[in-house]
Scaffold this motif. Structure first.
Motif, PDB file in Angstrom:
ATOM      1  N   VAL A  27       0.833  -1.200   0.000  1.00  0.00           N
ATOM      2  CA  VAL A  27       0.000   0.000   0.000  1.00  0.00           C
ATOM      3  C   VAL A  27       0.866   1.248   0.000  1.00  0.00           C
ATOM      4  O   VAL A  27       0.668   2.168  -0.784  1.00  0.00           O
ATOM      5  N   THR A  28       1.858   1.302   0.896  1.00  0.00           N
ATOM      6  CA  THR A  28       2.745   2.457   0.991  1.00  0.00           C
ATOM      7  C   THR A  28       3.836   2.340  -0.060  1.00  0.00           C
ATOM      8  O   THR A  28       4.527   1.316  -0.111  1.00  0.00           O
ATOM      9  N   PRO A  29       4.054   3.349  -0.917  1.00  0.00           N
ATOM     10  CA  PRO A  29       5.075   3.251  -1.960  1.00  0.00           C
ATOM     11  C   PRO A  29       6.475   3.065  -1.376  1.00  0.00           C
ATOM     12  O   PRO A  29       6.770   3.536  -0.278  1.00  0.00           O
ATOM     13  N   LEU A  30       7.316   2.368  -2.113  1.00  0.00           N
ATOM     14  CA  LEU A  30       8.708   2.256  -1.739  1.00  0.00           C
ATOM     15  C   LEU A  30       9.401   3.592  -1.960  1.00  0.00           C
ATOM     16  O   LEU A  30       9.027   4.358  -2.844  1.00  0.00           O
ATOM     17  N   LYS A  31      10.430   3.857  -1.168  1.00  0.00           N
ATOM     18  CA  LYS A  31      11.149   5.122  -1.279  1.00  0.00           C
ATOM     19  C   LYS A  31      12.506   4.841  -1.922  1.00  0.00           C
ATOM     20  O   LYS A  31      13.377   4.240  -1.298  1.00  0.00           O
ATOM     21  N   ILE A  32      12.663   5.250  -3.170  1.00  0.00           N
ATOM     22  CA  ILE A  32      13.900   5.021  -3.906  1.00  0.00           C
ATOM     23  C   ILE A  32      14.865   6.154  -3.571  1.00  0.00           C
ATOM     24  O   ILE A  32      14.536   7.333  -3.745  1.00  0.00           O
ATOM     25  N   VAL A  33      16.064   5.806  -3.103  1.00  0.00           N
ATOM     26  CA  VAL A  33      17.035   6.805  -2.652  1.00  0.00           C
ATOM     27  C   VAL A  33      18.332   6.634  -3.439  1.00  0.00           C
ATOM     28  O   VAL A  33      18.822   5.515  -3.595  1.00  0.00           O
TER      29      VAL A  33
ATOM     30  N   HIS B 174       3.143  -2.606   6.650  1.00  0.00           N
ATOM     31  CA  HIS B 174       2.925  -1.706   5.523  1.00  0.00           C
ATOM     32  C   HIS B 174       3.048  -0.240   5.896  1.00  0.00           C
ATOM     33  O   HIS B 174       3.160   0.631   5.032  1.00  0.00           O
ATOM     34  N   ASP B 175       3.025   0.070   7.207  1.00  0.00           N
ATOM     35  CA  ASP B 175       3.162   1.456   7.633  1.00  0.00           C
ATOM     36  C   ASP B 175       4.612   1.859   7.869  1.00  0.00           C
ATOM     37  O   ASP B 175       4.896   3.015   8.205  1.00  0.00           O
ATOM     38  N   VAL B 176       5.553   0.903   7.695  1.00  0.00           N
ATOM     39  CA  VAL B 176       6.974   1.161   7.949  1.00  0.00           C
ATOM     40  C   VAL B 176       7.658   1.497   6.621  1.00  0.00           C
ATOM     41  O   VAL B 176       7.523   0.749   5.645  1.00  0.00           O
ATOM     42  N   PRO B 177       8.415   2.602   6.540  1.00  0.00           N
ATOM     43  CA  PRO B 177       9.075   2.963   5.287  1.00  0.00           C
ATOM     44  C   PRO B 177      10.047   1.873   4.806  1.00  0.00           C
ATOM     45  O   PRO B 177      10.794   1.301   5.599  1.00  0.00           O
ATOM     46  N   VAL B 178      10.006   1.597   3.499  1.00  0.00           N
ATOM     47  CA  VAL B 178      10.961   0.700   2.853  1.00  0.00           C
ATOM     48  C   VAL B 178      11.807   1.549   1.915  1.00  0.00           C
ATOM     49  O   VAL B 178      11.301   2.068   0.911  1.00  0.00           O
ATOM     50  N   ILE B 179      13.079   1.692   2.258  1.00  0.00           N
ATOM     51  CA  ILE B 179      14.000   2.513   1.478  1.00  0.00           C
ATOM     52  C   ILE B 179      14.807   1.584   0.586  1.00  0.00           C
ATOM     53  O   ILE B 179      15.417   0.623   1.068  1.00  0.00           O
ATOM     54  N   VAL B 180      14.807   1.856  -0.714  1.00  0.00           N
ATOM     55  CA  VAL B 180      15.483   0.999  -1.682  1.00  0.00           C
ATOM     56  C   VAL B 180      16.681   1.745  -2.250  1.00  0.00           C
ATOM     57  O   VAL B 180      16.565   2.893  -2.693  1.00  0.00           O
ATOM     58  N   GLY B 181      17.846   1.086  -2.213  1.00  0.00           N
ATOM     59  CA  GLY B 181      19.056   1.690  -2.757  1.00  0.00           C
ATOM     60  C   GLY B 181      19.942   0.647  -3.394  1.00  0.00           C
ATOM     61  O   GLY B 181      19.749  -0.556  -3.205  1.00  0.00           O
ATOM     62  N   THR B 182      20.923   1.082  -4.129  1.00  0.00           N
ATOM     63  CA  THR B 182      21.872   0.169  -4.758  1.00  0.00           C
ATOM     64  C   THR B 182      22.859  -0.361  -3.726  1.00  0.00           C
ATOM     65  O   THR B 182      22.990   0.186  -2.617  1.00  0.00           O
TER      66      THR B 182
END
Length: 279
Positions: A12-18, A87-95
């Motif tokens: 539900v919560t979008p992933l955060k691409i950093v 689903h309420d916890v931020p998911v930060i995606v990085g290389t």
């Protein structure tokens, strides 16, 4: 990448691409190899870091509350149940390169998570059982984690650490403990010598691992009742004031020419030999 992956995971919560290592959302993960920096930051901010899928899952099983997840995209599928449940916890995606730049090391398993640090266990919690390992001034996080793992594996009830000891919730300690640091009751001393007397007053015999003249060979030592095993620093072992407060000193017989073992190895041998004394 983010929207597509989020839909694939059903999140539900979008992933955060950093892609910026200075992004403020990465604050919990900065400089993970700098133990002094992390000690100050993690204790003041009330956080700890879990590294790798297995440790993250064990932290969640122990009911610790996640603040955020930091993962490489290829690890998202294996953690899909975790990120969807929270689903309420931020998911930060990085290389991989970003994770390494921020954390200061190569994150082999591609996933980190930040958790709220739990409140310290009470003295009633750690003194509730019959067998305690008490550590004086262990500064190596790997040794600290290994002793927590030994205590859990051999059925000891809790661990107490001196004021100057390494943090059992430092990332490397948690990793070395295979997550047992997240569920085994442990507590830091408020005042080392006062708290040794507190432990004795609770009915524990203080058994010190020490190479002193009157130490009893481990195979000759027999005891019943509640036991607190005291183990000392990596370099010099237990200090004289701790030894003076012990009820008995024991030593592990060794071959000629060898006078000591790594503290975690010694704790494992002693912990196994003394495991049934309080039964």
């Amino acid at each position: 990448m983010g929207d597509t992956t989020a839909r694939r995971l059903g999140r539900v919560t979008p992933l955060k691409i950093v892609d910026d290592p200075l992004d403020p959302r990465l604050r919990d993960y900065v400089g993970l190899r700098d133990s002094q920096l992390r000690k100050q930051f993690e204790q003041s901010e009330g956080v700890f870091i879990a590294e790798g899928e297995k440790i993250i899952r064990r932290a969640l099983t122990a009911r610790h509350r996640p603040r955020s997840f930091l993962v490489q995209e290829r690890w998202l599928d294996s953690l899909s149940d975790v990120v969807n449940e929270h689903h309420d916890v931020p998911v930060i995606v990085g290389t991989a390169a970003l994770l390494e730049q921020v954390s200061g090391f190569h994150v082999h398993r591609g996933a980190l998570a930040s958790f709220d640090r739990p409140p310290a266990r009470t003295w009633d919690d750690v003194l509730a059982g019959n067998r305690i390992i008490v550590c004086q001034d262990l500064v190596d996080a790997t040794n600290m984690g290994s002793i927590l793992r030994v205590a859990a594996a051999l059925g000891w009830d809790s661990v107490v650490v001196s004021q100057a000891s390494a943090d059992p919730l430092y990332r490397r300690a948690i990793k070395a403990s295979m997550g047992t640091a997240l569920r085994l009751p442990w507590r830091r001393m408020d005042d080392d010598l006062v708290d040794l007397e507190r432990i004795r007053a609770a009915g524990f015999k203080l058994v010190a691992a020490a190479l002193v003249a009157d130490a009893v060979d481990l195979q000759d030592y027999q005891s019943t009742g509640r036991v607190a095993l005291l183990v000392g620093t990596e370099g010099n072992g237990l200090s004289d004031d701790w030894i003076a407060r012990a009820d008995v000193c024991v030593r592990i017989p060794m071959a000629e020419g060898v006078d000591s073992l790594n503290v975690a190895t010694a704790a494992a041998i002693l912990g196994w030999a003394l495991r049934d004394t309080a039964r």
